[in-house]
Design an enzyme around this catalytic site. Structure first.
Site, PDB file in Angstrom:
ATOM      1  N   ASN A 199     -44.076  17.842 -10.912  1.00  0.00           N
ATOM      2  CA  ASN A 199     -44.205  19.096 -10.598  1.00  0.00           C
ATOM      3  C   ASN A 199     -44.484  19.372  -9.143  1.00  0.00           C
ATOM      4  OD1 ASN A 199     -44.334  19.577 -13.147  1.00  0.00           O
ATOM      5  ND2 ASN A 199     -46.536  19.496 -13.489  1.00  0.00           N
ATOM      6  N   ILE A 200     -44.567  20.708  -8.846  1.00  0.00           N
ATOM      7  CA  ILE A 200     -44.432  20.994  -7.458  1.00  0.00           C
ATOM      8  C   ILE A 200     -45.720  21.805  -6.958  1.00  0.00           C
ATOM      9  CG2 ILE A 200     -42.052  20.877  -6.796  1.00  0.00           C
ATOM     10  CD1 ILE A 200     -41.693  23.724  -7.443  1.00  0.00           C
ATOM     11  N   GLY A 254     -45.998  16.516 -21.055  1.00  0.00           N
ATOM     12  CA  GLY A 254     -45.469  17.700 -20.708  1.00  0.00           C
ATOM     13  C   GLY A 254     -44.054  17.666 -20.139  1.00  0.00           C
ATOM     14  N   SER A 255     -43.118  16.997 -20.698  1.00  0.00           N
ATOM     15  CA  SER A 255     -41.968  17.125 -19.884  1.00  0.00           C
ATOM     16  C   SER A 255     -40.801  16.958 -21.156  1.00  0.00           C
ATOM     17  CB  SER A 255     -41.791  15.842 -19.098  1.00  0.00           C
ATOM     18  OG  SER A 255     -40.321  15.838 -18.338  1.00  0.00           O
ATOM     19  N   ASN A 309     -46.163  15.839 -25.785  1.00  0.00           N
ATOM     20  CA  ASN A 309     -45.625  17.092 -25.375  1.00  0.00           C
ATOM     21  C   ASN A 309     -45.489  18.079 -26.439  1.00  0.00           C
ATOM     22  OD1 ASN A 309     -43.798  18.386 -23.137  1.00  0.00           O
ATOM     23  ND2 ASN A 309     -42.277  18.267 -24.879  1.00  0.00           N
ATOM     24  N   CYS A 318     -34.846  24.277  12.330  1.00  0.00           N
ATOM     25  CA  CYS A 318     -35.642  23.497  13.330  1.00  0.00           C
ATOM     26  C   CYS A 318     -36.606  22.594  12.792  1.00  0.00           C
ATOM     27  CB  CYS A 318     -36.156  24.264  14.425  1.00  0.00           C
ATOM     28  SG  CYS A 318     -37.595  25.171  13.925  1.00  0.00           S
ATOM     29  N   HIS A 323     -40.471  15.924  -6.869  1.00  0.00           N
ATOM     30  CA  HIS A 323     -39.763  16.957  -6.357  1.00  0.00           C
ATOM     31  C   HIS A 323     -40.548  17.835  -5.326  1.00  0.00           C
ATOM     32  CE1 HIS A 323     -37.729  16.766 -10.771  1.00  0.00           C
ATOM     33  NE2 HIS A 323     -37.403  15.832  -9.939  1.00  0.00           N
ATOM     34  N   CYS A 365     -37.804  29.965  15.683  1.00  0.00           N
ATOM     35  CA  CYS A 365     -36.105  30.035  15.732  1.00  0.00           C
ATOM     36  C   CYS A 365     -35.406  30.792  14.839  1.00  0.00           C
ATOM     37  CB  CYS A 365     -35.664  28.421  15.618  1.00  0.00           C
ATOM     38  SG  CYS A 365     -35.353  28.233  13.909  1.00  0.00           S
TER      39      CYS A 365
HETATM   40  P1  NAD Z   1     -39.447  21.408 -18.857  1.00  0.00           P
HETATM   41  O1  NAD Z   1     -39.878  22.903 -18.455  1.00  0.00           O
HETATM   42  O2  NAD Z   1     -38.207  21.084 -19.016  1.00  0.00           O
HETATM   43  O3  NAD Z   1     -40.365  21.098 -20.243  1.00  0.00           O
HETATM   44  C1  NAD Z   1     -41.762  21.342 -20.101  1.00  0.00           C
HETATM   45  C2  NAD Z   1     -42.037  20.815 -21.428  1.00  0.00           C
HETATM   46  O4  NAD Z   1     -43.859  21.008 -21.684  1.00  0.00           O
HETATM   47  C3  NAD Z   1     -41.349  21.573 -22.596  1.00  0.00           C
HETATM   48  O5  NAD Z   1     -41.069  20.825 -23.901  1.00  0.00           O
HETATM   49  C4  NAD Z   1     -42.661  22.604 -23.286  1.00  0.00           C
HETATM   50  O6  NAD Z   1     -42.641  23.004 -24.623  1.00  0.00           O
HETATM   51  C5  NAD Z   1     -43.817  21.495 -22.964  1.00  0.00           C
HETATM   52  N1  NAD Z   1     -45.159  22.216 -22.914  1.00  0.00           N
HETATM   53  C6  NAD Z   1     -45.559  23.563 -22.718  1.00  0.00           C
HETATM   54  N2  NAD Z   1     -46.772  23.772 -22.909  1.00  0.00           N
HETATM   55  C7  NAD Z   1     -47.101  22.672 -23.182  1.00  0.00           C
HETATM   56  C8  NAD Z   1     -48.754  22.120 -23.329  1.00  0.00           C
HETATM   57  N3  NAD Z   1     -49.852  23.034 -23.129  1.00  0.00           N
HETATM   58  N4  NAD Z   1     -48.993  20.657 -23.460  1.00  0.00           N
HETATM   59  C9  NAD Z   1     -47.874  19.937 -23.412  1.00  0.00           C
HETATM   60  N5  NAD Z   1     -46.427  20.087 -23.502  1.00  0.00           N
HETATM   61  C10 NAD Z   1     -46.293  21.527 -23.234  1.00  0.00           C
HETATM   62  O7  NAD Z   1     -40.331  20.591 -17.476  1.00  0.00           O
HETATM   63  P2  NAD Z   1     -40.008  19.185 -17.067  1.00  0.00           P
HETATM   64  O8  NAD Z   1     -39.302  18.454 -17.870  1.00  0.00           O
HETATM   65  O9  NAD Z   1     -41.079  19.074 -15.740  1.00  0.00           O
HETATM   66  O10 NAD Z   1     -38.554  19.737 -16.004  1.00  0.00           O
HETATM   67  C11 NAD Z   1     -38.556  20.954 -15.293  1.00  0.00           C
HETATM   68  C12 NAD Z   1     -38.477  20.911 -13.705  1.00  0.00           C
HETATM   69  O11 NAD Z   1     -39.057  21.996 -13.380  1.00  0.00           O
HETATM   70  C13 NAD Z   1     -39.261  19.815 -12.976  1.00  0.00           C
HETATM   71  O12 NAD Z   1     -38.364  19.151 -12.158  1.00  0.00           O
HETATM   72  C14 NAD Z   1     -40.156  20.719 -12.415  1.00  0.00           C
HETATM   73  O13 NAD Z   1     -40.135  20.198 -11.052  1.00  0.00           O
HETATM   74  C15 NAD Z   1     -40.006  21.946 -12.272  1.00  0.00           C
HETATM   75  N6  NAD Z   1     -40.924  22.787 -12.577  1.00  0.00           N
HETATM   76  C16 NAD Z   1     -42.173  22.610 -12.248  1.00  0.00           C
HETATM   77  C17 NAD Z   1     -43.400  23.514 -12.515  1.00  0.00           C
HETATM   78  C18 NAD Z   1     -44.570  23.084 -11.943  1.00  0.00           C
HETATM   79  O14 NAD Z   1     -44.943  22.417 -10.735  1.00  0.00           O
HETATM   80  N7  NAD Z   1     -45.967  23.425 -12.490  1.00  0.00           N
HETATM   81  C19 NAD Z   1     -43.106  24.614 -13.226  1.00  0.00           C
HETATM   82  C20 NAD Z   1     -41.906  24.746 -13.716  1.00  0.00           C
HETATM   83  C21 NAD Z   1     -40.686  23.857 -13.402  1.00  0.00           C
END
Ligand code: NAD
Length: 249
Positions: free
Chosen positions: A103-104, A192-193, A218, A131, A120, A155
Site C-alpha cells: 500500500n501507498i 487484504g491482497s 482476505n 530535477c 510500492h 524547474c
Molecule cells: P487488490 O486490489 O488486488 O486486492 C485487494 C483484495 O482485498 C481483494 O481480494 C478484495 O476483495 C480484498 N478486500 C476488500 N475489502 C477487504 C477487507 N475489508 N478485508 C480484507 N480483504 C478485503 O490489492 P493488492 O493485492 O494490494 O494489489 C493492488 C496494488 O494496488 C498494490 O500494489 C497496491 O500498491 C495498490 N493499491 C494500493 C492502495 C492503498 O494504498 N490503500 C489502494 C489500491 C491499490
C-alpha cells in the site's frame, strides 16, 4: 469461521517472529477503494493506463485527474482501522519483525507501526521528474486543484508521487529487505491482497519454501489460497482485532 480464528489466535500466540504482508484490502475499511475485488477501482480506472509509467510519460494529466478525484479524499479523510491497529499492537508486544506493505497510503505508520517496508512507495511523497526536487502532498494540494499536471516550482518539470507504477523498479533494497525478513520469520500473515502483483506476491512463496506457516486473511479469493495453512475469508479489521485481542474503540 470461529474455529479458523481460534487456530490463527493459537498460531499468533506461539509465534515469535511474525511478518505481516498487506495489500489494498486492509485499507478498505478505512474507506480507500481497492483495485480488484468488490468495489475495486479496476473497473472504472484501468490501472494498465493510469498506473503505467509509459502512459504517464505520454499524458500525466490522466493520472493526476484520478489523483485529484479519488486519491485526495483518501489522503485527507482516511484513518487507520482495527486491522492496522492490531498489527501495530503485535509490534508493541515484540512479536512482529516487520510489516511489508504494497500500500501507498501510509496508514500503518499512522496506526503506530514503526517497522514498515513500503514496496510500492508512498503517495504523500511527491518528486519532480526532471530535477528530483522533493515535495509533500500538502505542498501541491492547491496546485492540483488549479493546474494539470502539477509542476515543479524550481524547474517546471512534471511532478509524480513517489509510488511505483507498472514498468518501474521497486525502491532500492525494499524487496531484498522484505525477502530477508520473510526468510527469518516463523509466521507469515497475508492481509487484504489478491496476491496478483509481482514481485511482491512472491513473498508468501518464499515463506512456504522455508516451511513457515502461512495465514491468509482476505475477503474473496486469492492466487495462493491452496497453499495457506489457515485461510480466513472475511474482513481484515474484524478478524485481526479478534485474533490479536484488540479492544474495539
Ligand atoms: P487488490 O486490489 O488486488 O486486492 C485487494 C483484495 O482485498 C481483494 O481480494 C478484495 O476483495 C480484498 N478486500 C476488500 N475489502 C477487504 C477487507 N475489508 N478485508 C480484507 N480483504 C478485503 O490489492 P493488492 O493485492 O494490494 O494489489 C493492488 C496494488 O494496488 C498494490 O500494489 C497496491 O500498491 C495498490 N493499491 C494500493 C492502495 C492503498 O494504498 N490503500 C489502494 C489500491 C491499490
Amino acid at each position: 469461521m470461529k474455529e479458523l480464528i481460534e487456530q490463527a489466535k493459537q498460531a499468533v500466540a506461539t509465534a515469535q517472529k511474525i511478518v505481516v504482508f498487506t495489500g489494498a484490502g486492509i485499507s478498505a475499511e478505512s474507506g480507500i477503494p481497492t483495485f480488484r475485488g468488490h468495489g475495486g477501482l479496476w473497473k472504472e480506472y484501468d490501472p494498465n493506463i493510469y498506473a503505467d509509467i509509459n502512459y504517464f510519460r505520454q499524458d500525466p494529466t490522466y493520472y493526476w485527474s484520478f489523483f485529484r478525484d479519488v486519491r485526495v479524499q483518501g489522503l485527507v479523510n482516511s484513518k487507520p482501522n482495527a486491522a492496522h491497529k492490531s498489527i501495530a499492537e503485535l509490534e508493541r508486544r515484540g512479536k512482529l519483525i516487520t510489516v511489508i506493505t504494497q500500500n501507498i497510503d501510509g496508514l500503518h505508520q499512522s496506526a503506530g507501526s514503526k517497522d514498515v517496508i513500503e514496496l510500492h512507495g508512498n503517495t504523500k511523497l511527491i518528486g519532480c521528474q526532471e530535477c528530483e526536487a522533493d515535495y509533500i502532498f500538502e505542498d501541491i494540494r492547491q496546485q492540483i486543484e488549479e493546474q494539470m499536471p502539477p509542476r515543479c516550482e524550481k524547474c517546471n518539470g512534471v511532478l509524480k508521487p513517489r509510488v511505483v507504477f507498472f514498468g518501474e523498479a521497486l525502491p532500492d533494497g525494499a524487496m531484498e529487505a522484505a525477502a530477508q525478513h520473510t526468510a527469518e520469520c516463523d509466521l507469515f500473515i497475508v492481509v487484504g491482497s489478491t496476491l496478483a502483483v509481482y514481485p511482491a506476491a512472491s513473498l508468501p512463496l518464499v515463506a512456504k519454501r522455508n516451511q513457515t506457516a502461512l495465514i491468509i486473511i482476505n475477503l474473496g479469493e486469492t492466487a495462493m489460497d491452496e497453499i495457506a495453512d489457515i485461510r480466513i475469508d472475511a474482513k481484515a479489521g474484524e478478524v485481526l482485532s479478534e485474533i490479536v485481542g484488540l479492544k474495539q474503540q
